[in-house]
Design a protein around this motif. Structure first.
Motif, short mmCIF file in Angstrom:
data_model
loop_
_atom_site.label_atom_id
_atom_site.label_comp_id
_atom_site.label_asym_id
_atom_site.label_seq_id
_atom_site.Cartn_x
_atom_site.Cartn_y
_atom_site.Cartn_z
N CYS A 20 0.85 -1.18 0.00
CA CYS A 20 0.00 0.00 0.00
C CYS A 20 0.89 1.23 0.00
O CYS A 20 1.89 1.29 0.71
CB CYS A 20 -0.91 -0.01 1.23
SG CYS A 20 -2.15 1.27 1.15
N LEU A 29 -3.99 0.04 -2.80
CA LEU A 29 -3.67 -1.33 -2.44
C LEU A 29 -3.21 -1.98 -3.73
O LEU A 29 -3.93 -1.89 -4.75
CB LEU A 29 -4.91 -2.02 -1.88
CG LEU A 29 -4.76 -3.44 -1.34
CD1 LEU A 29 -3.79 -3.49 -0.17
CD2 LEU A 29 -6.12 -3.98 -0.92
N ALA A 134 -7.65 1.28 -0.95
CA ALA A 134 -7.38 0.45 0.23
C ALA A 134 -8.57 0.52 1.18
O ALA A 134 -8.70 1.46 1.95
CB ALA A 134 -6.10 0.91 0.91
N THR A 157 2.87 -1.48 4.22
CA THR A 157 2.48 -0.08 4.03
C THR A 157 3.70 0.81 4.09
O THR A 157 4.65 0.53 4.81
CB THR A 157 1.46 0.37 5.10
OG1 THR A 157 2.00 0.11 6.39
CG2 THR A 157 0.13 -0.36 4.95
#
Length: 196
Positions: A20, A29, A134, A157
């Motif tokens: 992400c 995402l 996301a 992330t």
């Protein structure tokens, strides 16, 4: 801990993991196109909803679409005007597009080049990625890496210190326009007012 540097994020994507990162619209995402089914599983997403192929520049996307010379010129003109930016073009797909990107209609593919510098740096190193917002399917897009880490604890992330503050996210999804029989059809009103 899944908060990682850009280098670790790129390595994770290349290894087939879901990642992400921020974009100019909402956080993406993403995964390699061949692993797109992972996104459907993570989001609990209906296979009737295709994913977007995102790249660092238009040249990396044209081999994934199929059209005649005149169509390519039209598409390039729109790309030159709106990319990088918050416009997704849905175009006829070439045979290079994995079926997992659009399981129920592999004849089309949504393509986009974001404006965000960090997103483009990541995409330049990973190559084009299968992307979507996301969030769990049907829920509003998550806006921060903190929210995303809670919702998707196994997704890598980007550490917030790596953000590029010069290109903040709008929090609004991209406009989606589909090439349909020689003309454009707006599928979703979004962050860009399309002048076509």
């Amino acid at each position: 801990m899944t908060r990682v540097s850009i280098a670790e994020l790129v390595a994770g994507a290349r290894a087939g993991k879901a990642i992400c990162f921020p974009t100019d619209t909402v956080p993406a995402l993403a995964t390699l196109p061949d692993n797109a089914s992972l996104i459907y599983t993570l989001k609990q997403r209906d296979i009737n909803k295709p994913l977007i192929l995102m790249a660092s520049d238009a040249e990396k996307l044209w081999s994934f679409v199929y059209g005649n010379q005149q169509e390519y010129e039209i598409w390039q003109k729109i790309a030159d005007k709106y990319w990088g930016g918050a416009l997704t073009l849905v175009l006829p797909a070439s045979t290079k597009v994995p079926k997992a990107m659009n399981p129920n209609d592999p004849t089309t593919i949504g393509v986009r080049v974001p404006q965000n510098d960090i997103a483009r740096r990541i995409l330049a190193q990973t190559g084009p990625l299968a992307t979507t917002s996301a969030n769990l399917s049907g829920q509003p897009p998550l806006q921060t890496m903190d929210e995303i880490e809670v919702e998707f604890p196994d997704v890598l992330t980007l550490a917030t210190t790596a953000y590029d503050s010069k290109t903040p996210a709008m929090g609004i999804p991209s406009t989606v326009a589909k090439w349909n029989g020689g003309k454009w059809q707006i599928l979703r009103e979004g962050a860009v007012n399309l002048d076509i």
